[in-house]
Scaffold this motif. Structure first.
Motif, PDB file in Angstrom:
ATOM      1  N   SER A  82       0.832  -1.214   0.000  1.00  0.00           N
ATOM      2  CA  SER A  82       0.000   0.000   0.000  1.00  0.00           C
ATOM      3  C   SER A  82       0.862   1.259   0.000  1.00  0.00           C
ATOM      4  CB  SER A  82      -0.937   0.004   1.210  1.00  0.00           C
ATOM      5  OG  SER A  82      -1.872  -1.043   1.144  1.00  0.00           O
ATOM      6  N   ASP A  83       2.078   1.172  -0.531  1.00  0.00           N
ATOM      7  CA  ASP A  83       2.978   2.330  -0.572  1.00  0.00           C
ATOM      8  C   ASP A  83       2.597   3.280  -1.701  1.00  0.00           C
ATOM      9  OD1 ASP A  83       4.358   1.389   1.555  1.00  0.00           O
ATOM     10  OD2 ASP A  83       6.135   0.749   0.455  1.00  0.00           O
ATOM     11  N   SER A  84       3.090   4.493  -1.597  1.00  0.00           N
ATOM     12  CA  SER A  84       2.847   5.484  -2.659  1.00  0.00           C
ATOM     13  C   SER A  84       3.992   6.496  -2.671  1.00  0.00           C
ATOM     14  CB  SER A  84       1.513   6.207  -2.438  1.00  0.00           C
ATOM     15  OG  SER A  84       1.542   6.976  -1.253  1.00  0.00           O
ATOM     16  N   ILE A  85       4.130   7.215  -3.776  1.00  0.00           N
ATOM     17  CA  ILE A  85       5.110   8.296  -3.895  1.00  0.00           C
ATOM     18  C   ILE A  85       4.437   9.493  -4.549  1.00  0.00           C
ATOM     19  CG2 ILE A  85       7.148   6.805  -4.018  1.00  0.00           C
ATOM     20  CD1 ILE A  85       7.131   7.298  -7.076  1.00  0.00           C
ATOM     21  N   ASP A  86       4.898  10.686  -4.194  1.00  0.00           N
ATOM     22  CA  ASP A  86       4.378  11.905  -4.802  1.00  0.00           C
ATOM     23  C   ASP A  86       5.179  12.246  -6.045  1.00  0.00           C
ATOM     24  OD1 ASP A  86       2.391  12.363  -2.885  1.00  0.00           O
ATOM     25  OD2 ASP A  86       3.823  13.308  -1.522  1.00  0.00           O
TER      26      ASP A  86
ATOM     27  N   GLU B 203       0.895  17.504  -8.424  1.00  0.00           N
ATOM     28  CA  GLU B 203      -0.089  16.908  -7.514  1.00  0.00           C
ATOM     29  C   GLU B 203      -0.553  15.527  -7.962  1.00  0.00           C
ATOM     30  OE1 GLU B 203      -3.041  19.371  -5.564  1.00  0.00           O
ATOM     31  OE2 GLU B 203      -2.179  21.155  -6.511  1.00  0.00           O
ATOM     32  N   TRP B 204       0.337  14.813  -8.618  1.00  0.00           N
ATOM     33  CA  TRP B 204       0.070  13.418  -8.973  1.00  0.00           C
ATOM     34  C   TRP B 204       0.702  12.509  -7.928  1.00  0.00           C
ATOM     35  CZ3 TRP B 204      -3.002  11.671 -12.897  1.00  0.00           C
ATOM     36  CH2 TRP B 204      -3.398  12.622 -13.849  1.00  0.00           C
ATOM     37  N   ARG B 205       0.109  11.345  -7.772  1.00  0.00           N
ATOM     38  CA  ARG B 205       0.652  10.359  -6.848  1.00  0.00           C
ATOM     39  C   ARG B 205       0.611   8.981  -7.487  1.00  0.00           C
ATOM     40  NH1 ARG B 205      -2.353  11.166  -2.548  1.00  0.00           N
ATOM     41  NH2 ARG B 205      -3.618   9.275  -2.521  1.00  0.00           N
ATOM     42  N   ALA B 206       1.734   8.270  -7.405  1.00  0.00           N
ATOM     43  CA  ALA B 206       1.800   6.888  -7.872  1.00  0.00           C
ATOM     44  C   ALA B 206       1.521   5.988  -6.676  1.00  0.00           C
ATOM     45  CB  ALA B 206       3.174   6.589  -8.458  1.00  0.00           C
ATOM     46  N   GLU B 207       0.606   5.038  -6.851  1.00  0.00           N
ATOM     47  CA  GLU B 207       0.177   4.196  -5.748  1.00  0.00           C
ATOM     48  C   GLU B 207       0.358   2.716  -6.077  1.00  0.00           C
ATOM     49  OE1 GLU B 207      -3.364   7.180  -4.138  1.00  0.00           O
ATOM     50  OE2 GLU B 207      -3.896   5.355  -5.245  1.00  0.00           O
ATOM     51  N   ARG B 208       0.888   2.003  -5.130  1.00  0.00           N
ATOM     52  CA  ARG B 208       0.986   0.548  -5.223  1.00  0.00           C
ATOM     53  C   ARG B 208      -0.185  -0.050  -4.456  1.00  0.00           C
ATOM     54  NH1 ARG B 208       5.163  -3.439  -5.135  1.00  0.00           N
ATOM     55  NH2 ARG B 208       4.081  -5.435  -5.348  1.00  0.00           N
ATOM     56  N   GLU B 209      -0.931  -0.926  -5.090  1.00  0.00           N
ATOM     57  CA  GLU B 209      -2.070  -1.581  -4.460  1.00  0.00           C
ATOM     58  C   GLU B 209      -1.905  -3.084  -4.634  1.00  0.00           C
ATOM     59  OE1 GLU B 209      -5.539   0.006  -6.319  1.00  0.00           O
ATOM     60  OE2 GLU B 209      -5.107   2.076  -5.762  1.00  0.00           O
TER      61      GLU B 209
END
Length: 465
Positions: free
Chosen positions: A303-307, A311-317
């Motif tokens: 459930s990690d993410s990076i900015d 204002e975009w965010r990359a998300e691991r799901e």
């Protein structure tokens, strides 16, 4: 000698136009600053106009950065186009001010202006005056900044979009010889001599020193490097695009479960393509951002993410990777509550779900084999009582076949629903009680029994972002 320069410039531009797909009857808009390069370009194009059947117009953006000099450039371009009988479009940019990235901001405003004018007049191509020395300087500058293959490919003869650069095979010296031979006037941009600008220092100091003391002919070799790198990048991009298509799933996400087996070079290009696709461009995206995204996919937690910029965010799901716009998410809000129609399709955009409902006789039904479908006793649901709403902290469900209640949050965790999705994941209620969490759990509300005569069948599915 002068005649050779004239023929070389015009001939090189003609060949470049053919490679770019410019055909008889094509319409070109020339970005005309008034400087030597753009003036040489429009002059050569006008020489070719009759033979190639070209339609030519020009556009000039007054950035208003250099005060009186900017106004002088505009006046020169107006007089030049009037004399050449070329249709001209002029616009004055809003105040760009000073500050960081002024050059980059000015380029972006000019490019947007040129493409807007091209669309308005139906021009198929926007011709820019970049030449071989510009290309060499760009490659060296990007090398110094640690660019990858895409950056080292520098400027393309064609693209992106309508842009073409027909003079990339011509040197600055050859352009000046062409103008001198024709007696064609142009204006000088005094900011090109400023040592405060990195490109100017590379042009006036670094490149001559390397040519003189370390590697004669370095300019030509840098241009060749850009060409070779671009060919390699195009090949890898084709492979990466196929990998990207194979990873696509609903909601604009990627299934990255097998991404670790993909070649490292292809991985980086695939992520770059995905970022460009979702964000609209790679403006502000550096090699470091791509590396951070790769690290998130290959080594990040479930459930990690990076900015990212803008204002975009990359998300691991878990095995999914997606890009979301934080600004859009905030603007849209999180809370939602939508009544599900008893017949037809109900779209809940805030959740990214749709619900397809139908009413059927109990004798004609069979129990679903998946929790994406729920069967309800229609007689136990009043009009407007079946509602899809957002999850609220403290929500509980009484699961079918179990004693007692469970926190919806615990259901999310057990089913490995990523934290970033929980706030928007719909719960379906009947009269306020949670009857169904699509795909995850079924509550004990409005259950179908032997006494049921009419069944309300509802199927949930995610919609593409």
């Amino acid at each position: 000698m002068a005649r050779e320069a004239e023929n070389k410039v015009v001939g090189a531009i003609e060949r470049a136009l053919a490679r770019a797909g410019v055909r008889s009857g094509s319409s070109l808009l020339v970005g005309l600053s008034g400087g030597a390069d753009s003036v040489a370009l429009i002059s050569a194009l006008l020489e070719l106009r009759a033979r190639l059947g070209l339609k030519i117009a020009a556009a000039h953006l007054n950035h208003r950065i250099r005060g009186a000099e900017s106004d002088r450039d505009e006046e020169f371009v107006r007089e030049l186009c009037a004399r050449l009988d070329v249709e001209l479009f002029v616009e004055r940019a809003p105040g760009l001010g000073a500050g960081a990235n002024l050059e980059e901001r000015a380029r972006e405003v000019r490019r947007e202006f040129l493409l807007r004018v091209a669309d308005r007049i139906g021009a198929e191509f926007v011709a820019l005056g970049h030449h071989r020395d510009d290309q060499a300087e760009t490659v060296l500058m990007r090398l110094m900044r640690g660019a990858g293959a895409a950056g080292m490919a520098a400027m393309a003869e064609r693209g992106p979009g309508k842009l073409i650069r027909p003079m990339l095979s011509i040197s600055r010296a050859e352009i000046r010889e062409y103008l001198d031979a024709r007696g064609i006037a142009f204006v000088e941009d005094t900011s090109n001599s400023s040592r405060d600008i990195l490109r100017n220092r590379i042009r006036a100091e670094l490149m001559p020193m390397i040519e003189r003391e370390y590697a004669p002919g370095i300019s030509g070799r840098l241009v060749e490097l850009a060409s070779e790198t671009r060919s390699l990048d195009e090949l890898v991009s084709e492979i990466a695009a196929r990998e990207l298509d194979a990873m696509r799933v609903s909601g604009g996400a990627l299934d990255v479960s097998g991404f670790g087996a993909v070649n490292r070079a292809v991985q980086a290009v695939a992520i770059r393509l995905y970022l460009a696709e979702r964000m609209g461009s790679l403006r502000g995206i550096s090699r470091a951002h791509v590396e951070d995204a790769l690290h998130l996919i290959l080594e990040g937690g479930p459930s990690d993410s990076i900015d990212l910029p803008g204002e975009w965010r990359a998300e691991r799901e878990y095995n999914l990777f997606r890009l979301v716009n934080s600004r859009k998410r905030k603007a849209e809000g999180i809370a939602f509550s939508v009544a599900i129609a008893a017949d037809g399709i109900t779209v809940v955009e805030a959740a990214g779900f749709k619900f397809e409902a139908s009413t059927i006789a109990a004798v004609d039904t069979s129990m679903p084999d998946s929790l994406v479908v729920a069967m309800f006793d229609a007689a136990k649901i009043a009009d407007g009582q079946l509602v899809a709403r957002s999850f609220v902290k403290g929500d509980r469900i009484h699961p079918m076949g179990m004693r007692g209640a469970r926190k919806v949050h615990d259901v999310f965790v057990d089913c490995k629903l990523p934290r970033v999705r929980r706030e928007r994941f719909p719960v379906v209620t009947i009269g306020g009680a949670i009857a169904w969490i699509p795909g995850l759990a079924r509550g004990d509300c409005a259950l179908v029994t032997k006494a049921t005569e009419t069944v309300l069948r509802v199927e949930a599915s995610e919609i593409a972002a």
